[in-house]
Design an enzyme around this catalytic site. Structure first.
Site, short mmCIF file in Angstrom:
data_model
loop_
_atom_site.label_atom_id
_atom_site.label_comp_id
_atom_site.label_asym_id
_atom_site.label_seq_id
_atom_site.Cartn_x
_atom_site.Cartn_y
_atom_site.Cartn_z
N GLY A 11 0.79 -1.22 0.00
CA GLY A 11 0.00 0.00 0.00
C GLY A 11 0.82 1.27 0.00
N GLY A 13 2.60 2.51 2.39
CA GLY A 13 3.92 2.31 2.97
C GLY A 13 4.92 1.80 1.94
CE1 TYR A 149 -7.90 3.71 9.86
CE2 TYR A 149 -9.60 5.26 9.17
CZ TYR A 149 -8.33 4.74 9.03
OH TYR A 149 -7.49 5.24 8.06
#
Length: 271
Positions: A11, A13, A149
């Site tokens: 992703g 990162g 989240y």
């Protein structure tokens, strides 16, 4: 520069690590699954190392931190989204434990071995949340993964504000809506959104990584929030963006720091 990127095997990162390594920086990908990181590194050019780090386990965080001589930049990128009520190895709610408390502990344990700055990958979902200081880990509330989240993302931006107040150079970077695997362990609806909807409307990971890459090299004031400026801060070129009031509240930031230090047993004193 030597840059540590947590969750750098996929992703945003991975895109961040790829771009930084290509630019000539020494990059360490710190993540749970070494085999996945090795696969990611095989597609990169430049000097990239792999290290094991499970942010949902403070013992793993301490082991990793003990192995680090120094880093110019720490990119707190790893994150989870949409899990059912899950507990980390230390009993923290999964989102708060991984997205905030694990990174808080890592940052404090590394301390002055971080020579330049800390970048924390946040999300505009912080705007929909509030910190429940009396129940950070969801022991008494009815659980909802999206709320959990959002609360962890509000914690991220408050963490950056307090780092800046304590004299550290720190930035919050928001990738916007990005097509990644972050929802892979989430509920059925989130998995559908991630697998069917996201590829059609979200940015590529390389686009989502632009906010973080900018934060790694910017000379903007410490504490700056860098986010896309397109529709609802979800798409487009990232720019400095003003946080809403609750994410800039110094009392909330100090209170979260103190609670995080108590929960993790880690701290980084003011300069």
């Amino acid at each position: 520069m030597r840059v540590i990127v947590t969750g750098g095997s996929s992703g945003v990162g991975k895109a961040t690590a790829t771009a930084l390594a290509c630019a000539g920086h020494d990059v360490v990908i710190a993540c749970r699954t070494l085999s996945k990181a090795d696969e990611a590194v095989a597609s990169m050019s430049g000097n990239v190392e792999v290290a094991e780090l499970d942010l949902a386990d403070l013992a793993s965080v301490r082991t990793f931190a003990d192995s680090v001589d120094y880093a110019d930049v720490l990119v707190n990128n790893a994150g989870i989204l949409g899990l059912p009520l899950t507990r980390t190895a230390d009993g923290f709610e999964g989102h708060m434990g991984t997205n905030h408390l694990g990174h808080f502990a890592l940052t404090c344990l590394l301390g002055d071995r971080i020579r330049d700055r800390i970048v924390v990958v946040a999300s505009s979902n912080y705007a929909l949340a509030r910190i429940h200081f009396d129940d950070l880990n969801w022991h008494h509330r009815r659980y909802h993964p999206w709320a959990a989240y959002g609360e962890s993302k509000l914690a991220n931006v408050l963490f950056v504000q307090e780092l800046a107040r304590r004299g550290r150079t720190a930035y919050a970077s928001d990738p916007g809506m990005t097509n990644t695997e972050i929802t892979r362990d989430g509920s059925g609806l989130l998995q559908w959104a991630g697998g069917a909807l996201s590829p059609r409307i979200a940015q590529r990971p390389a686009d989502g990584a632009r906010s973080t890459i900018q934060a790694v090299t910017t000379d903007l004031p410490s504490g700056t929030y860098i986010a896309p400026r397109g529709l609802f801060h979800q798409w487009g070129k990232p720019k400095p963006t003003k946080l809403i009031a609750k994410a800039r509240d110094p009392e909330s930031a100090r209170r979260l720091w103190d609670a995080s230090a108590e929960l993790t047993g880690c701290n980084w004193q003011e300069t």
